[in-house]
Design a protein around this motif. Structure first.
Motif, PDB file in Angstrom:
ATOM      1  N   VAL A   1      29.897  83.872  12.588  1.00  0.00           N
ATOM      2  CA  VAL A   1      29.828  83.352  13.957  1.00  0.00           C
ATOM      3  C   VAL A   1      28.358  83.296  14.366  1.00  0.00           C
ATOM      4  O   VAL A   1      27.633  84.300  14.309  1.00  0.00           O
ATOM      5  CB  VAL A   1      30.635  84.233  14.930  1.00  0.00           C
ATOM      6  CG1 VAL A   1      30.530  83.692  16.349  1.00  0.00           C
ATOM      7  CG2 VAL A   1      32.087  84.292  14.471  1.00  0.00           C
TER       8      VAL A   1
ATOM      9  N   TYR B   1      27.225  81.462  17.406  1.00  0.00           N
ATOM     10  CA  TYR B   1      26.948  81.243  18.824  1.00  0.00           C
ATOM     11  C   TYR B   1      28.127  81.692  19.686  1.00  0.00           C
ATOM     12  O   TYR B   1      28.973  80.891  20.067  1.00  0.00           O
ATOM     13  CB  TYR B   1      26.647  79.758  19.066  1.00  0.00           C
ATOM     14  CG  TYR B   1      26.371  79.412  20.508  1.00  0.00           C
ATOM     15  CD1 TYR B   1      25.304  80.002  21.182  1.00  0.00           C
ATOM     16  CD2 TYR B   1      27.193  78.506  21.181  1.00  0.00           C
ATOM     17  CE1 TYR B   1      25.063  79.683  22.502  1.00  0.00           C
ATOM     18  CE2 TYR B   1      26.936  78.185  22.499  1.00  0.00           C
ATOM     19  CZ  TYR B   1      25.879  78.771  23.168  1.00  0.00           C
ATOM     20  OH  TYR B   1      25.624  78.474  24.460  1.00  0.00           O
ATOM     21  N   PRO B   2      28.182  82.993  20.028  1.00  0.00           N
ATOM     22  CA  PRO B   2      29.163  83.438  21.037  1.00  0.00           C
ATOM     23  C   PRO B   2      28.452  84.087  22.243  1.00  0.00           C
ATOM     24  O   PRO B   2      28.640  85.274  22.505  1.00  0.00           O
ATOM     25  CB  PRO B   2      29.955  84.460  20.252  1.00  0.00           C
ATOM     26  CG  PRO B   2      28.917  85.095  19.347  1.00  0.00           C
ATOM     27  CD  PRO B   2      27.797  84.136  19.172  1.00  0.00           C
TER      28      PRO B   2
ATOM     29  N   LYS C   1      31.503  77.317  23.779  1.00  0.00           N
ATOM     30  CA  LYS C   1      31.843  76.822  22.438  1.00  0.00           C
ATOM     31  C   LYS C   1      31.456  77.882  21.422  1.00  0.00           C
ATOM     32  O   LYS C   1      30.327  78.366  21.421  1.00  0.00           O
ATOM     33  CB  LYS C   1      31.100  75.525  22.131  1.00  0.00           C
ATOM     34  CG  LYS C   1      31.423  74.946  20.766  1.00  0.00           C
ATOM     35  CD  LYS C   1      30.706  73.629  20.573  1.00  0.00           C
ATOM     36  CE  LYS C   1      30.979  73.040  19.205  1.00  0.00           C
ATOM     37  NZ  LYS C   1      32.370  72.680  19.009  1.00  0.00           N
ATOM     38  N   VAL C   2      32.424  78.255  20.606  1.00  0.00           N
ATOM     39  CA  VAL C   2      32.173  79.210  19.536  1.00  0.00           C
ATOM     40  C   VAL C   2      31.732  78.418  18.302  1.00  0.00           C
ATOM     41  O   VAL C   2      32.454  77.536  17.838  1.00  0.00           O
ATOM     42  CB  VAL C   2      33.417  80.053  19.221  1.00  0.00           C
ATOM     43  CG1 VAL C   2      33.125  80.998  18.056  1.00  0.00           C
ATOM     44  CG2 VAL C   2      33.861  80.823  20.443  1.00  0.00           C
TER      45      VAL C   2
ATOM     46  N   TYR D   1      39.990  77.887  14.669  1.00  0.00           N
ATOM     47  CA  TYR D   1      39.729  78.884  15.713  1.00  0.00           C
ATOM     48  C   TYR D   1      41.035  79.223  16.421  1.00  0.00           C
ATOM     49  O   TYR D   1      41.852  78.326  16.702  1.00  0.00           O
ATOM     50  CB  TYR D   1      38.715  78.359  16.726  1.00  0.00           C
ATOM     51  CG  TYR D   1      37.394  77.950  16.098  1.00  0.00           C
ATOM     52  CD1 TYR D   1      36.320  78.824  16.057  1.00  0.00           C
ATOM     53  CD2 TYR D   1      37.234  76.684  15.539  1.00  0.00           C
ATOM     54  CE1 TYR D   1      35.116  78.453  15.493  1.00  0.00           C
ATOM     55  CE2 TYR D   1      36.045  76.303  14.960  1.00  0.00           C
ATOM     56  CZ  TYR D   1      34.976  77.190  14.943  1.00  0.00           C
ATOM     57  OH  TYR D   1      33.785  76.818  14.379  1.00  0.00           O
TER      58      TYR D   1
ATOM     59  N   ALA E   1      34.850  86.756  17.051  1.00  0.00           N
ATOM     60  CA  ALA E   1      33.748  86.607  18.012  1.00  0.00           C
ATOM     61  C   ALA E   1      34.267  87.038  19.388  1.00  0.00           C
ATOM     62  O   ALA E   1      35.336  86.579  19.827  1.00  0.00           O
ATOM     63  CB  ALA E   1      33.256  85.175  18.041  1.00  0.00           C
ATOM     64  N   THR E   2      33.537  87.908  20.023  1.00  0.00           N
ATOM     65  CA  THR E   2      33.892  88.369  21.380  1.00  0.00           C
ATOM     66  C   THR E   2      33.040  87.621  22.395  1.00  0.00           C
ATOM     67  O   THR E   2      31.802  87.632  22.298  1.00  0.00           O
ATOM     68  CB  THR E   2      33.670  89.877  21.516  1.00  0.00           C
ATOM     69  OG1 THR E   2      34.463  90.545  20.515  1.00  0.00           O
ATOM     70  CG2 THR E   2      34.079  90.351  22.894  1.00  0.00           C
ATOM     71  N   LEU E   3      33.714  86.970  23.308  1.00  0.00           N
ATOM     72  CA  LEU E   3      33.044  86.107  24.283  1.00  0.00           C
ATOM     73  C   LEU E   3      33.304  86.652  25.687  1.00  0.00           C
ATOM     74  O   LEU E   3      34.454  86.934  26.044  1.00  0.00           O
ATOM     75  CB  LEU E   3      33.574  84.672  24.152  1.00  0.00           C
ATOM     76  CG  LEU E   3      32.930  83.606  25.007  1.00  0.00           C
ATOM     77  CD1 LEU E   3      31.479  83.422  24.607  1.00  0.00           C
ATOM     78  CD2 LEU E   3      33.680  82.283  24.854  1.00  0.00           C
TER      79      LEU E   3
END
Length: 677
Positions: A425, A427-428, A445-446, A461, A513-515
């Motif tokens: 990942v 970009y989170p 956007k991930v 995803y 990924a944690t957002l």
């Protein structure tokens, strides 16, 4: 009266004849005799003591029985009366034979021509001798005189008939003529001789004879044209056309015959030989004579062609390729190349080796090796698709000749990807969402990448966990986080989303990924929520809080600059529009430009479309790109104008769409900061 007189009686011989008797007397009695009939005899009359007449037959001429075997005479006695009276007597003289004639051949010299293939016992000729005598004196017997033992063993003469026959087979090649002397002998010892010549004519009974005087059994394939292979002699014992010999070679062979001296011939090469096409020759030399029918014979010359290293190895395929899965075991067999050499023996022994080369700065020989005898290609190390996707190399095949000949073949080794890399990942970052956002609004956007290739790098995803289920959703293939519904007042300000990124390998690998998503009513509230979220997330002594603050300040600065740019652009547009309004109108249009291009939603949308952008990210920051284009679209309108003929009547501003555009504009800036960090 019958008389027998030998033909050998000498003339003048007298033979008494019977007397005639006449009973008359005196003058009327017997007075004289007369003889008639043949010149060989005459009549003589002798007077006896009493005066009587006695007739005698006198041989006046020599007799020859072969001329006349009998003589008929008439003896007449006459008296003196008147008329005279006569008496006759018949005398038959038989000539007795004497051996006074020798046998005589019908020809003094006999000549006969016989073919040499006459069968044994056949009569060649009959000699004939005649003897005028009769009886024993006329019986003739034949015999050979002055005959050699060789001739007497070949011919046979019948003593009674004079028939000459063949006693054994004739052979023209042993003797073409024979001379015999034949003798005919009668019973009295008289004989005659004749010469007999027997000419034997030739028959085509001898086939030509071929004798090899010198010959090679081996010849090198690079021998020049005209090399002498064999010397042979041909002869035929027949004569004439039967002994005329014609020589030839059977079949279409790379050899020809050359006439040498007399009946000698040479077999020479007509062109260069090729052992790879024909390794052995059986050269058949055929000789035929001119007889009818012709006789012929043949001789075979066995010739072996010696190899010369004139053929390079030839690979079974023009190029080789193989696929090898990455993470292979060291020493794994990749493929086997095979080359064959048409030569023989040591010249056909093929050995393989790799041509020099380098892969990623390392020698090619450290990656693969080839077995010299078998051509088996082995991988010396475990390959990694992410480092080396293919190996191009050349394998050389070299024979054992002197000098050696070689050939090369291209080998392409394709490394097959395995799913050995989990998604990463990229970009989170924390995301911002206005509370007044509509359903489907873009929140974040991930962005993730997978170092594998193909299906192993296809990412999907899924939203695994959310603080508020049902508020957000994630695009299956795009990774875009959007609102599933419009945020409500009761929804919490901060939300934590856990997104699972999976590839399509077997087995599939994944990453999470944690957002953090913040819902805010205003920009001030949004900044405050971001600051508090950053403070809570950072541990004591870490620079995360300071970095977050700088990011917020950077976003605010960019937003302010963007708003200032929009206001400046709007002012310039209004000024230009007013200037055009002061000019005389041209059919209700601004000098050829439609009013709709500057008024309402269409005008602002055209402006915004001019500055839409696309973001493309990869695992390698050097390949990331930020591209502006005029093909994008922006939903809705931030500004709207209402006008009449004289000017603007109203102006409106859509803060939700403006905030949405700010979020989009922050994406590239945040990405750059993320990579820098």
């Amino acid at each position: 009266m019958l008389l027998r007189i030998s033909e050998m009686t000498a003339p003048g011989s007298r033979f008494p004849l019977p007397d005639a008797h006449d009973p008359d007397s005196g003058r009327n009695s017997l007075q004289s005799y007369e003889l008639s009939g043949d010149e060989h005899f005459s009549l003589a009359v002798q007077t006896g003591p009493g005066g009587d007449q006695r007739p005698e037959l006198v041989l006046a001429k020599a007799l020859d029985r072969e001329e006349a075997a009998f003589h008929e005479l008439v003896l007449r006695a006459m008296d003196g009366g008147d008329p005279a009276r006569t008496g006759t007597a018949r005398i038959r003289v038989t000539v007795l034979d004497a051996n006074d004639n020798a046998p005589v051949f019908s020809q003094a010299e006999y000549t006969v021509r016989v073919p040499e293939d006459v069968s044994v016992g056949s009569t060649l000729l009959i000699v004939t001798a005649t003897d005028a005598d009769e009886g024993v004196n006329g019986h003739v017997e034949y015999s050979l005189k002055k005959v050699s033992d060789r001739t007497s063993n070949i011919f046979h003469l019948d003593s009674e008939s004079g028939e000459i026959s063949v006693f054994r087979i004739l052979d023209y090649e042993e003797g073409d003529s024979y001379e015999l002397e034949v003798q005919a002998r009668d019973g009295g010892g008289l004989f005659d001789a004749a010469k007999v010549t027997i000419i034997v004519t030739d028959v085509n009974d001898n086939a030509p004879e071929i004798s090899m005087r010198s010959a090679l059994s081996e010849i090198s394939e690079d021998a020049p044209s005209g090399t002498v292979v064999a010397l042979l002699h041909v002869e035929d014992h027949d004569s004439g056309p039967n002994g005329e010999v014609r020589c030839s070679l059977d079949g279409t062979l790379p050899f020809r015959l050359q006439s040498s001296h007399g009946s000698y011939y040479r077999v020479v090469t007509a062109r260069e030989l090729d052992r790879e096409q024909v390794s052995e020759y059986n050269v058949t030399v055929r000789a035929a004579d001119g007889g009818s029918p012709a006789l012929q014979s043949s001789a075979v010359l066995a010739l072996r062609v010696l190899d010369v290293n004139d053929n390079a190895p030839v690979f079974a395929e023009e190029r080789y390729s193989a696929r090898l899965a990455e993470n292979n075991a060291a020493g794994a067999l990749v493929l086997t190349v095979r080359a064959t050499d048409a030569d023989w023996g040591q010249n056909a022994r093929v050995r393989y080796r790799l041509s020099e080369g380098r892969v990623r700065g390392a020698p090619l020989s450290s990656y693969v090796s080839v077995q010299a005898e078998t051509g088996a290609l082995y991988a010396l190390r475990s390959l990694d698709y992410e480092q080396v996707r293919e190996l191009r190399l050349w394998v050389r095949a070299e024979d054992g000749g002197a000098p050696a000949l070689s050939s090369n073949v291209s080998v392409l080794l394709l490394v097959v990807d395995e799913n050995d890399n989990a998604p990463q990942v990229l970009y989170p970052p924390p995301a911002l969402a206005p509370r007044w956002s509509e359903a489907g609004a873009l929140v974040a956007k991930v962005v993730a990448v997978d170092a594998d290739a193909g299906q192993n790098a296809w990412l999907s995803y899924e939203l695994a966990k959310a603080t508020e289920p049902g508020l957000f959703r994630v695009g299956l293939h795009s990774g875009e986080v959007r609102t599933a519904r419009s945020p409500l007042a009761r929804d919490a300000a901060r939300h934590s989303l856990v997104v699972v990124v999976k590839d399509h390998g077997r087995p599939a690998l994944s990453a999470t990924a944690t957002l953090q998503v913040v819902l805010a009513e205003s920009v001030a509230e949004l900044l405050a929520e971001l600051g508090s979220a950053a403070d809570e997330a950072a541990a004591p002594g870490e620079p995360a809080v300071s970095l977050t603050r700088w990011l917020v300040l950077a976003v605010a600065a960019v937003s302010c600059l963007f708003v200032a740019f929009l206001l400046l652009l709007l002012a310039l547009r209004l000024r230009r529009w007013r200037r055009q309004q002061l000019l005389p109108p041209d059919s209700g249009a601004l000098r050829g430009v439609p009013v709709s291009h500057f008024v309402g939603i269409d005008g602002v949308r055209a402006f915004l479309q001019s500055y839409s952008h696309d973001v493309s990210l990869t695992a390698d920051s050097r390949k990331s790109q930020l591209r502006f284009s005029a093909g994008g679209s922006f939903p809705g309108s931030i500004f709207s104008f209402e006008h009449n003929v004289t000017g603007f009547s109203s102006f409106s501003f859509n803060p939700a769409l403006f905030h949405h555009y700010l979020l989009v504009c922050m994406v590239p800036f945040d990405v750059l900061l993320y990579y820098y960090y």
